[in-house]
Design a protein around this motif. Sequence first.
Motif, short mmCIF file in Angstrom:
data_model
loop_
_atom_site.label_atom_id
_atom_site.label_comp_id
_atom_site.label_asym_id
_atom_site.label_seq_id
_atom_site.Cartn_x
_atom_site.Cartn_y
_atom_site.Cartn_z
N ALA A 98 24.10 -54.58 30.15
CA ALA A 98 23.06 -53.97 30.85
C ALA A 98 23.58 -53.99 32.50
CB ALA A 98 21.69 -54.53 30.60
N TYR A 101 26.65 -51.45 33.13
CA TYR A 101 25.87 -50.25 32.91
C TYR A 101 25.47 -49.97 34.18
CZ TYR A 101 23.00 -46.38 31.51
OH TYR A 101 21.96 -45.60 31.82
N ALA A 122 21.55 -44.27 26.74
CA ALA A 122 21.87 -45.75 26.95
C ALA A 122 20.82 -46.45 27.90
CB ALA A 122 23.28 -45.50 27.78
N THR A 123 20.30 -45.87 28.70
CA THR A 123 19.06 -46.35 29.33
C THR A 123 17.83 -46.57 28.52
OG1 THR A 123 19.64 -45.05 31.32
CG2 THR A 123 17.25 -45.85 31.39
N VAL A 125 17.89 -47.05 25.06
CA VAL A 125 18.20 -47.88 24.33
C VAL A 125 18.14 -49.42 24.73
CG1 VAL A 125 20.32 -49.35 22.92
CG2 VAL A 125 19.80 -46.50 22.74
N LEU A 126 18.49 -49.55 26.07
CA LEU A 126 18.31 -50.85 26.91
C LEU A 126 17.00 -51.04 27.05
CD1 LEU A 126 21.40 -50.60 29.29
CD2 LEU A 126 21.00 -52.35 27.11
#
Length: 189
Positions: A98, A101, A122-123, A125-126
């Motif tokens: 994270a 990223y 991606a954001t 999911v994190l």
Amino acid sequence: MHGPASPGWLLVALCAATGAYCLLRMRSRDDEARRAAGGEALMGFGMAAMAVPAAAFTPPAWTWAAYAAVFGAAGLRALWAVARHGGHHLHHLVGAAAMVYMAVVMAGSPAHAHGASGPPAATGVLLLYFTGYVLLTGVRLLPVAAVAGGGSRATRWGDRATGWGDRPELARACRLSMGIAMLAMLAAM
């Protein structure tokens, strides 16, 4: 990440205090606890540095590449620890990923504008992962019925009583604080 000044400074203070406590936890007699505390201290101080409000300090462009390199190395170390020890190190791997990223997103944003948006998937999911982590860690902090006679041990000279740095509830509170901070940083992207 670099949002308004007041919440930004609160986030910096929270992450720095958590990182400092994790440094103290590195004095543990337990090897596994020391390894975990070291990774958490790096994460706390890294998050504190990333959360400094842009009005106070705008980092140079190379800073984001340095963050990505440091947390990429931490991620590789966590991957190795997952392969050897499993358990909590998987969370360190996700946390390092994270951070990489966020650093890559910030480096790729025009003129390193704060509040840049990364790929939404991606954001998302994190955000889901850290929301679940925060909720699970919070539940683990709820008090349980005390075992009769299981109170704190009396300390005598030479007794190997557990130090305040080895208390699991404090470590969980530390991890909860960093999880909440990570949620705030990801939500601000």
